[in-house]
Design an enzyme around this catalytic site. Structure first.
Site, PDB file in Angstrom:
ATOM      1  N   THR A 174       0.832  -1.202   0.000  1.00 51.94           N
ATOM      2  CA  THR A 174       0.000   0.000   0.000  1.00 51.94           C
ATOM      3  C   THR A 174       0.868   1.252   0.000  1.00 51.94           C
ATOM      4  O   THR A 174       0.622   2.206  -0.748  1.00 51.94           O
ATOM      5  CB  THR A 174      -0.943   0.014   1.212  1.00 51.94           C
ATOM      6  OG1 THR A 174      -1.700  -1.194   1.231  1.00 51.94           O
ATOM      7  CG2 THR A 174      -1.886   1.191   1.154  1.00 51.94           C
ATOM      8  N   ASP A 175       1.902   1.252   0.827  1.00 53.37           N
ATOM      9  CA  ASP A 175       2.853   2.360   0.818  1.00 53.37           C
ATOM     10  C   ASP A 175       3.509   2.505  -0.549  1.00 53.37           C
ATOM     11  O   ASP A 175       3.639   3.611  -1.082  1.00 53.37           O
ATOM     12  CB  ASP A 175       3.946   2.127   1.866  1.00 53.37           C
ATOM     13  CG  ASP A 175       3.550   2.581   3.266  1.00 53.37           C
ATOM     14  OD1 ASP A 175       2.592   3.351   3.385  1.00 53.37           O
ATOM     15  OD2 ASP A 175       4.202   2.155   4.228  1.00 53.37           O
ATOM     16  N   LEU A 176       3.952   1.382  -1.109  1.00 55.53           N
ATOM     17  CA  LEU A 176       4.683   1.429  -2.377  1.00 55.53           C
ATOM     18  C   LEU A 176       3.785   1.911  -3.513  1.00 55.53           C
ATOM     19  O   LEU A 176       4.188   2.752  -4.324  1.00 55.53           O
ATOM     20  CB  LEU A 176       5.258   0.052  -2.695  1.00 55.53           C
ATOM     21  CG  LEU A 176       6.333  -0.446  -1.729  1.00 55.53           C
ATOM     22  CD1 LEU A 176       6.696  -1.895  -2.018  1.00 55.53           C
ATOM     23  CD2 LEU A 176       7.574   0.427  -1.802  1.00 55.53           C
ATOM     24  N   GLY A 179       3.161   5.576  -3.149  1.00 55.52           N
ATOM     25  CA  GLY A 179       4.327   6.318  -3.604  1.00 55.52           C
ATOM     26  C   GLY A 179       4.387   6.420  -5.120  1.00 55.52           C
ATOM     27  O   GLY A 179       4.721   7.477  -5.677  1.00 55.52           O
TER      28      GLY A 179
END
Length: 384
Positions: A174-176, A179
């Site tokens: 989810t972070d990636l 980003g």
């Protein structure tokens, strides 16, 4: 010359989603000024072990986690809570094209670093805010972390074995993804600015990005009205498309169409499967997966992985092994593509996974490592 060598980015973000976006920009040549707390810096510097080893083989304070998302940046140590630090940042933003931040909603207003304040200083500024839930909505004031968003956003409900417990993905996807969405949004906003001279505020939420990542699985629900179950390593819409046990481990079979299935059936010694009405089309195979999968399992268990992998490669059937991380990074294809790079570092050197983008005219350069805390403070502040 690098693709974005003209671009200057002020990076106020922390943890992974924001730093991942700014690393993509740094990889493409942008000057990324990473603002860190003078005392300790980015929290992820301490997220270890493992830590980078120096020339003598001794662990340093540079964590592998921090290193993975901060190469090519310049670290400036500024206390944004102080009037002096705020004045320095206001001066810095005058020469920047982009600001990236991932504080809680409204968290930067008290420092005079919110979009309204900074866009008044520089009207054509592109300002990207990354939060857990966005700038409005009932959860807007809540912090968001990858693990909880994977659960809240439905991803864990479709990840894991069918009769096992829900699972998160092995990396912070989810972070990636957030980003990467941020990188795309920033480049689009810059294209708009270059045409109009007008900047804008980008509002990105981990939760929104997680929902978008559900892709065909969400579409299956929205179109079909049925709550998607977990399929383990299988696919909701394609059969056979999963891992199967061979005599010495597991092998992936990723049949994508009926022609490939016919060749796969022949490889398994059961050419008759392709003419069986239950299995002749992908629609039929999905509807009859519980009948077909045991037949495939019974066939594949008779031979080792190498036998099936070689056979699928020869027949043009997608498939392959399940590599460990060391095996994946040592794959001949990874070596041929230069997928691991060794970058000189003040403490020695650091091995990193390369950016997957291959430019024909502006290749990505790997001559600047993740910075030491405050390494560029004097240089940047003196320049500005």
């Amino acid at each position: 010359m690098s693709a974005l060598s003209h671009l200057r980015v002020l990076d106020l973000s922390r943890v992974l989603a924001g730093p991942w976006a700014t690393q993509q920009l740094a990889d493409m040549g942008a000057t990324v000024i990473k603002i860190e707390k003078p005392d300790g810096g980015d929290d992820t510097r301490g997220w270890g072990p493992p830590f980078l080893k120096d020339r003598d083989g001794q662990p340093t304070r540079e964590s592998a986690y921090y290193l993975c998302a901060n190469r090519g940046k310049q670290s400036v140590a500024i206390d944004m809570a102080s009037p002096e630090g705020q004045a320095q940042l206001h001066e810095l933003v005058k020469s920047c094209d982009v600001v990236v931040e991932n504080f809680k909603v409204g968290g930067l207003k008290k420092y005079g670093l919110d979009y309204a304040t900074l866009s008044a200083i520089k009207p054509d500024l592109v300002y990207c805010s990354i939060t857990g839930f966005g700038q409005q909505g009932p959860r807007a004031d809540q912090a968001g972390y990858d693990f909880m968003i994977q659960g809240l956003g439905g991803l864990m409900s479709i990840t894991g074995e069918q009769h096992g417990e829900p699972q998160k993905v092995g990396v912070a996807v989810t972070d990636l993804f957030t980003g990467m969405y941020a990188t795309v949004a920033i480049l689009a906003a810059l294209a708009h600015r270059d045409r109009t001279g007008i900047g804008q505020h980008i509002d990105l939420a981990l939760f929104d990005c997680q929902l978008a990542m559900l892709a065909n699985v969400a579409s299956n629900y929205l179109v079909g009205g049925v709550n998607p179950p977990r399929y383990g390593n299988a696919h909701a819409n394609i059969v056979p498309y999963q891992a199967f046990p061979a005599s010495d481990g597991h092998v992936i079979v990723a049949v994508g169409n009926d022609g490939q299935f016919a060749r796969f059936a022949e490889l398994c010694g059961h050419a008759e499967w392709a003419s069986d009405a239950r299995f002749a089309t992908n629609k039929a195979r999905v509807e009859n997966r519980t009948a077909l999968v045991p037949l495939i399992e019974a066939a594949l268990i008779q031979q080792p992985r190498a036998h099936w992998i070689a056979g699928m490669e020869s027949a043009g059937i997608p498939g392959g092994p399940i590599n460990t991380i060391p095996e994946a990074l040592a794959e001949p294809q990874a070596v041929a593509r230069g997928s691991v790079v060794d970058i000189p570092h003040p403490l020695g050197s650091v091995r990193m996974v390369a950016n997957p983008i291959k430019f024909s005219r502006t290749p990505i350069r790997y001559d600047a490592p993740p910075p030491m805390l405050g390494e560029h403070t004097q240089h940047i502040l003196a320049r500005d």
